[in-house]
Design an enzyme around this catalytic site. Structure first.
Site, PDB file in Angstrom:
ATOM      1  N   ASP A  25       0.957  -1.059   0.001  1.00  0.00           N
ATOM      2  CA  ASP A  25      -0.055  -0.047  -0.032  1.00  0.00           C
ATOM      3  C   ASP A  25       1.010   1.073   0.032  1.00  0.00           C
ATOM      4  O   ASP A  25       2.142   1.233   0.498  1.00  0.00           O
ATOM      5  CB  ASP A  25      -0.882  -0.013   1.240  1.00  0.00           C
ATOM      6  N   HIS A  42       2.937   3.443  -8.943  1.00  0.00           N
ATOM      7  CA  HIS A  42       2.561   2.193  -9.170  1.00  0.00           C
ATOM      8  C   HIS A  42       4.025   1.535 -10.058  1.00  0.00           C
ATOM      9  O   HIS A  42       4.483   0.370  -9.773  1.00  0.00           O
ATOM     10  CB  HIS A  42       1.526   1.712  -9.980  1.00  0.00           C
ATOM     11  N   LEU A 136      11.332 -20.222  -4.466  1.00  0.00           N
ATOM     12  CA  LEU A 136      10.416 -19.299  -3.987  1.00  0.00           C
ATOM     13  C   LEU A 136       9.023 -19.666  -5.009  1.00  0.00           C
ATOM     14  O   LEU A 136       9.029 -19.324  -6.011  1.00  0.00           O
ATOM     15  CB  LEU A 136      10.805 -17.987  -3.978  1.00  0.00           C
TER      16      LEU A 136
HETATM   17  C1  FPP Z   1      -1.736   0.226  -3.377  1.00  0.00           C
HETATM   18  O1  FPP Z   1      -1.323   1.666  -3.343  1.00  0.00           O
HETATM   19  C2  FPP Z   1      -1.066  -0.511  -4.563  1.00  0.00           C
HETATM   20  C3  FPP Z   1      -1.897  -1.215  -5.658  1.00  0.00           C
HETATM   21  C4  FPP Z   1      -3.312  -0.976  -5.470  1.00  0.00           C
HETATM   22  C5  FPP Z   1      -1.074  -1.778  -6.774  1.00  0.00           C
HETATM   23  C6  FPP Z   1       0.185  -2.643  -6.478  1.00  0.00           C
HETATM   24  C7  FPP Z   1       0.648  -2.917  -7.677  1.00  0.00           C
HETATM   25  C8  FPP Z   1       1.978  -2.706  -8.083  1.00  0.00           C
HETATM   26  C9  FPP Z   1       2.928  -2.594  -7.144  1.00  0.00           C
HETATM   27  C10 FPP Z   1       2.398  -2.891  -9.431  1.00  0.00           C
HETATM   28  C11 FPP Z   1       2.437  -4.186 -10.019  1.00  0.00           C
HETATM   29  C12 FPP Z   1       2.532  -5.427  -9.384  1.00  0.00           C
HETATM   30  C13 FPP Z   1       3.409  -6.557  -9.795  1.00  0.00           C
HETATM   31  C14 FPP Z   1       3.129  -7.970  -9.108  1.00  0.00           C
HETATM   32  C15 FPP Z   1       4.087  -6.431 -11.033  1.00  0.00           C
HETATM   33  P1  FPP Z   1      -2.490   2.836  -3.558  1.00  0.00           P
HETATM   34  O2  FPP Z   1      -2.569   3.021  -4.839  1.00  0.00           O
HETATM   35  O3  FPP Z   1      -3.699   2.151  -2.844  1.00  0.00           O
HETATM   36  O4  FPP Z   1      -1.897   3.826  -2.674  1.00  0.00           O
HETATM   37  P2  FPP Z   1      -2.447   5.036  -1.647  1.00  0.00           P
HETATM   38  O5  FPP Z   1      -3.116   4.214  -0.623  1.00  0.00           O
HETATM   39  O6  FPP Z   1      -1.490   5.741  -1.263  1.00  0.00           O
HETATM   40  O7  FPP Z   1      -3.505   5.752  -2.742  1.00  0.00           O
END
Ligand code: FPP
Length: 245
Positions: A25, A42, A136
């Site tokens: 997150d 992201h 893994l």
């Molecule tokens: C949460 O941050 C993150 C996500 C919803 C997506 C996670 C995805 C990635 C790291 C990229 C792709 C993944 C892989 C496995 C290659 P948020 O957007 O909710 O952050 P915020 O709470 O600060 O708005």
């Protein structure tokens, strides 16, 4: 000596969690702090994914589950959803040789059939290609929801009951678990959440019953190997009682 090396030396390799699950997150907040669009967060988050997958493999963790996209995430703006899907597809394609080189076996959990066809293809290709690897297990939760997982499990179990495969009174926790998406892995021993929120957010609801939870204020794009080691060391201090004394 680097901070990570120093921490790694303190780790008791005989007391590692078998399965680590992570709620990644804070990508959006990381970007906002830098006056960048959310999608930049992201993109930066993918670098953390790469580092943590490599670290887990090297440390000797058996299973790593990452919450990459939830069933609720479709509510985000179209541009953000499209970017996340593209990042997933591109990362799978780009990282495949690396996964194979490091003996990582890819799996995925969630309502995968609802994903864009190109993402499904990239996933299937990577899962097939890494099938024989013995390191893994990297388990990606994509279009995943804990409640929908339980509903899906109940549906397949009900079908088996209808077919006479098992009787309603025979259903036990052990039998029910076999219908969850995670039937191929043990329950997480350690659940990590970045960016400071104290929520489970519909992640692995059944499976985290006895997981140790570790929360850090660090945003996911800033999460590095030494943070993971900090979580593992803290886990090793915990006394797990599973309801006993
Ligand atoms: C949460 O941050 C993150 C996500 C919803 C997506 C996670 C995805 C990635 C790291 C990229 C792709 C993944 C892989 C496995 C290659 P948020 O957007 O909710 O952050 P915020 O709470 O600060 O708005």
């Amino acid at each position: 000596m680097t901070k990570a090396k120093e921490l790694e030396e303190k780790l008791d390799k005989a007391k590692l969690p078998q399965h680590v699950a992570i709620i990644m997150d804070g990508n959006g907040r990381w970007a906002r702090k830098r006056d960048l669009p959310r999608v930049a967060g992201h993109r930066a988050g993918v670098k953390s994914v790469r580092e943590i997958v490599r670290a887990c493999g090297e440390i000797g963790i058996k299973v790593l589950t990452l919450y990459a996209f939830s069933v609720e995430n479709w509510k985000r703006p179209r541009r953000e959803v499209d970017t996340l899907m593209r990042l997933l597809r591109e990362s799978l394609r780009r990282e495949l040789p690396n996964l194979n080189k490091n003996q990582v076996r890819l799996r995925a959990i969630g309502r995968l059939k609802e994903l864009p066809p190109k993402v499904q293809e990239a996933l299937e290709k990577a899962i097939k290609s890494t099938e024989g690897n013995e390191g893994l297990i990297l388990n990606l939760a994509i279009n995943y929801g804990g409640r929908s997982e339980i509903v899906d499990a109940v549906k397949s179990l009900a079908k088996d009951v209808e077919k006479g495969v098992c009787k309603p009174d025979e259903v036990s926790e052990e039998i029910f678990e076999k219908y969850l998406y995670t039937s191929h892995v043990p329950d997480p021993d350690l659940l990590i959440r970045t960016s400071g929120e104290h929520r489970v957010s519909n992640f692995l609801l059944w499976q985290v019953s006895y997981s140790e939870i570790w929360i850090t204020p660090v945003y996911w794009p800033d999460f590095r190997r030494h943070h993971l080691l900090g979580a593992l060391l803290d886990y090793q201090e915990r006394k797990r009682r599973f309801g006993g004394i």
